[in-house]
Scaffold this active site. Structure first.
Site, PDB file in Angstrom:
ATOM      1  N   ALA A 221       0.744  -1.191  -0.022  1.00  0.00           N
ATOM      2  CA  ALA A 221       0.078  -0.151   0.007  1.00  0.00           C
ATOM      3  C   ALA A 221       0.963   1.334   0.070  1.00  0.00           C
ATOM      4  CB  ALA A 221      -1.012   0.024   1.156  1.00  0.00           C
ATOM      5  N   CYS A 275      10.672  -1.317  -7.695  1.00  0.00           N
ATOM      6  CA  CYS A 275       9.468  -1.323  -6.870  1.00  0.00           C
ATOM      7  C   CYS A 275       8.158  -0.851  -7.344  1.00  0.00           C
ATOM      8  CB  CYS A 275       9.930  -0.745  -5.397  1.00  0.00           C
ATOM      9  SG  CYS A 275      11.047  -1.857  -4.375  1.00  0.00           S
TER      10      CYS A 275
HETATM   11  C1  UDX Z   1      10.892   3.481  -3.462  1.00  0.00           C
HETATM   12  C2  UDX Z   1      10.265   3.805  -2.189  1.00  0.00           C
HETATM   13  O1  UDX Z   1      10.431   5.176  -1.995  1.00  0.00           O
HETATM   14  C3  UDX Z   1      10.886   3.039  -1.106  1.00  0.00           C
HETATM   15  O2  UDX Z   1      10.061   3.320   0.164  1.00  0.00           O
HETATM   16  C4  UDX Z   1      10.420   1.678  -1.248  1.00  0.00           C
HETATM   17  O3  UDX Z   1      11.189   0.728  -0.190  1.00  0.00           O
HETATM   18  C5  UDX Z   1      10.933   1.073  -2.687  1.00  0.00           C
HETATM   19  O4  UDX Z   1      10.536   1.730  -3.786  1.00  0.00           O
HETATM   20  P1  UDX Z   1      13.152   3.619  -4.884  1.00  0.00           P
HETATM   21  O5  UDX Z   1      12.214   2.989  -6.155  1.00  0.00           O
HETATM   22  O6  UDX Z   1      14.347   3.198  -4.611  1.00  0.00           O
HETATM   23  O7  UDX Z   1      12.040   3.799  -3.463  1.00  0.00           O
HETATM   24  O8  UDX Z   1      13.061   5.122  -5.200  1.00  0.00           O
HETATM   25  P2  UDX Z   1      11.941   6.380  -5.097  1.00  0.00           P
HETATM   26  O9  UDX Z   1      12.785   7.830  -4.495  1.00  0.00           O
HETATM   27  O10 UDX Z   1      10.966   6.142  -4.430  1.00  0.00           O
HETATM   28  O11 UDX Z   1      11.937   6.578  -6.648  1.00  0.00           O
HETATM   29  C6  UDX Z   1      11.297   6.006  -7.553  1.00  0.00           C
HETATM   30  C7  UDX Z   1      10.782   6.664  -8.934  1.00  0.00           C
HETATM   31  O12 UDX Z   1       9.841   7.614  -8.818  1.00  0.00           O
HETATM   32  C8  UDX Z   1      12.188   7.081  -9.463  1.00  0.00           C
HETATM   33  O13 UDX Z   1      12.039   6.972 -10.863  1.00  0.00           O
HETATM   34  C9  UDX Z   1      11.787   8.608  -9.276  1.00  0.00           C
HETATM   35  O14 UDX Z   1      12.587   9.326  -9.931  1.00  0.00           O
HETATM   36  C10 UDX Z   1      10.250   8.908  -9.436  1.00  0.00           C
HETATM   37  N1  UDX Z   1       9.917   9.985  -8.820  1.00  0.00           N
HETATM   38  C11 UDX Z   1       9.947  10.237  -7.203  1.00  0.00           C
HETATM   39  C12 UDX Z   1       9.249  10.790  -9.441  1.00  0.00           C
HETATM   40  O15 UDX Z   1       9.220  10.837 -10.636  1.00  0.00           O
HETATM   41  N2  UDX Z   1       8.615  12.139  -8.879  1.00  0.00           N
HETATM   42  C13 UDX Z   1       8.938  12.097  -7.337  1.00  0.00           C
HETATM   43  O16 UDX Z   1       8.303  13.195  -6.885  1.00  0.00           O
HETATM   44  C14 UDX Z   1       9.455  11.281  -6.544  1.00  0.00           C
END
Ligand code: UDX
Ligand code: ADP
Length: 470
Positions: A221, A275
């Site tokens: 979730a 993820c």
């Molecule tokens: C994510 C969750 O944040 C983390 O809590 C979980 O354990 C694993 O999945 P992660 O995938 O490592 O972590 O990175 P995250 O910072 O969440 O970014 C995921 C994607 O979303 C990236 O491609 C990032 O660039 C993108 N993103 C993130 C956006 O496009 N906009 C945002 O505002 C935030």
């Protein structure tokens, strides 16, 4: 205590290294079936790039943190065994493309079952798994303890919330630690044992305990909510581009509402990473299996908008370049799914590159951390014709070489160094008109326009220049 962690990847490596740092009284062994990975962990060139990770590993490796391929030995000696193996989306069979492939989790459980002949082990699932996976692990282990009466197990769920690129900080100062277990005396004792490990550095009020299913579902979730926020702002970015609103201003205005909050409202070329997509699809599949089609459809839309956003950005590049990119050199800046990682899993760069290659563009790809072989593997996995990738893609190790003679620069990852380049010099070396497509709202667009670039970005209408370009 002795702690074993099965799986030396992006989750197992950093999380166990930080535990070792914070619990010098306990010994931690991280095991993996991949010898090359373990060798790298034991060397000066760690297999993953994560800011601050090397410093932590250097402090504890050989003291109370060990890396090994002797899976059985580490399991036998451990009191607590973490399972941190990968759970990719299934690529075949029932649930293909949506359900999580649990073969690695099952094989880890079977390794535990085979190795343990006596004693009590607390087995902790740290990998993100579908709801009820702990039950499956438990079943495998119970079958084993029925033939080995001196062996007993308790299975806990302890999902990891670290984000790549900020993993060390996330682990040192977590928002919360979640522990789910069986609502029985033995379950409670196991929960307390695991709590005692975290209490070495995490304030008690941040350690939340609950039943196993709640814990498993909370992880899915949480990721689904985060992914949904990105899809929500990306959906708004499309409206902005059509109306003249500015998505950064809208995100700021929306995010100042305490009930909404400012985080994860950054419009982009679409979320990537190992993820978000996997876990949302996992949730969709779970809802379908539970005969909740409306709920499944609701979450599926988060993925649909993400794909739409990537497609929208890629088609905008082609239409801006006068509806053809055939044989045009385009510099792709950034291949990792976000900055400060070398991980490319589900990176939007892969899909943008695929689209442009299939349109006949010649790509030069530059990323400060991603390895050449990884880029090659990723593109070959999505493009039907391997040779096409060979003919159309050059990997560059220098941003100025990458952009020289290019018709366009496409920013796919928000690496800080992209902000520091000499764009006057880059502009001089490019084909004119020179375009920049900023998929991360990263660069100083006004400055770039003053140099002469035609800038297109996410969630903002391009300004009309004297030449009439958008
Ligand atoms: C994510 C969750 O944040 C983390 O809590 C979980 O354990 C694993 O999945 P992660 O995938 O490592 O972590 O990175 P995250 O910072 O969440 O970014 C995921 C994607 O979303 C990236 O491609 C990032 O660039 C993108 N993103 C993130 C956006 O496009 N906009 C945002 O505002 C935030
Ligand atoms: P994550 O991002 O979830 O950490 P990774 O792919 O980075 O995923 O790491 C998972 C690691 O788990 C890999 O290095 C893989 O070799 C390892 N692994 C998978 N199955 C087993 C197993 N049965 N025993 C030991 N290690 C395993």
């Amino acid at each position: 205590m002795k702690v074993c962690c099965i799986g030396a990847g992006y989750v197992g490596g950093p999380s166990c290294a930080v535990m070792a740092l914070k619990c010098p009284q306990h010994a931690f062994t991280i095991v993996d079936i991949n010898q090359k990975r373990i060798d790298a962990w034991n060397s000066d060139k760690l297999p993953i790039y994560e800011p601050g990770l090397h410093e932590v590993v250097k402090q504890v490796r050989g003291k109370n943190l060990f890396f090994s391929t002797d899976v059985a030995k580490a399991i036998t000696e451990a009191d607590i065994i973490f399972i941190s193996v990968n759970t990719p989306t299934k690529t075949f069979g029932v649930g293909k493309g949506r359900a999580a492939d649990l073969k690695f989790v099952e094989s880890a459980a079977r390794s535990i079952s085979a190795a343990v002949t006596e004693g009590h082990k607390v087995v902790v699932e740290k990998s993100t798994v579908p709801v009820k996976a702990a039950e499956s692990i438990s079943k495998i282990l119970k079958t084993s303890s029925s033939v080995k009466p001196n062996a007993s197990f308790q299975v806990l769920s302890n999902p990891e919330f670290l984000a790549e690129g900020t993993a060390i900080n996330d682990l040192l100062y977590p928002d919360r630690v979640l522990i789910g277990g069986e609502q029985s005396e033995e379950g409670q004792a196991a929960i307390e044992l695991l709590c005692s490990l975290y209490e070495s550095w995490v304030p008690g009020e941040k350690i939340i305990t609950m039943n196993t299913w709640s814990s498993e579902l909370s992880k899915l979730a949480a990721n689904a909510f985060l992914a949904q926020r990105i899809s929500s702002i990306n959906a708004i970015s499309a409206v902005c581009e059509e109306t003249g609103a500015n998505v950064q201003e809208v995100a700021h205005a929306v995010g100042t509402d305490k009930r909404i909050g400012p985080y994860f409202l950054k419009a982009s070329v679409g979320f990537g990473g190992s993820c978000f997509q996997k876990d949302v699809l996992n949730l969709v599949y779970l809802c379908e299996c539970l005969n909740l089609p409306e709920v499944a459809l609701y979450w599926q839309q988060v993925i649909n908008i993400n794909e739409y956003q990537r497609r929208r950005f890629a088609t905008k590049i082609v239409s801006s370049l006068f509806n053809t990119v055939t044989n045009k050199k385009i510099a792709i800046m950034g291949f990792a799914f976000k900055k400060d990682t070398m991980d490319t899993r589900e990176s939007s760069s892969i899909y943008i590159s695929q689209y442009l290659i299939e349109e006949g563009a010649r790509l030069t790809i530059y990323d400060p951390k991603v390895q050449d072989e990884q880029i090659d593997r990723d593109l070959k996995s999505v493009c039907e014709d391997d040779e096409l990738v060979g003919r159309h893609v050059t990997i560059s190790h220098d941003p100025y070489d990458a952009t020289q003679g290019a018709h366009a620069i496409v920013v796919c990852t928000e690496w800080d160094e992209f902000k520091t380049y000499d764009y006057e010099k880059i502009y001089q070396s490019m084909f004119k008109p020179a375009f920049i497509f900023d998929g991360r709202l990263l660069l100083d667009h006004q400055h770039l326009e003053s140099i002469g670039f035609h800038v297109q970005t996410i969630g903002k209408r391009a300004s009309v220049t004297q030449n009439g370009y958008h």
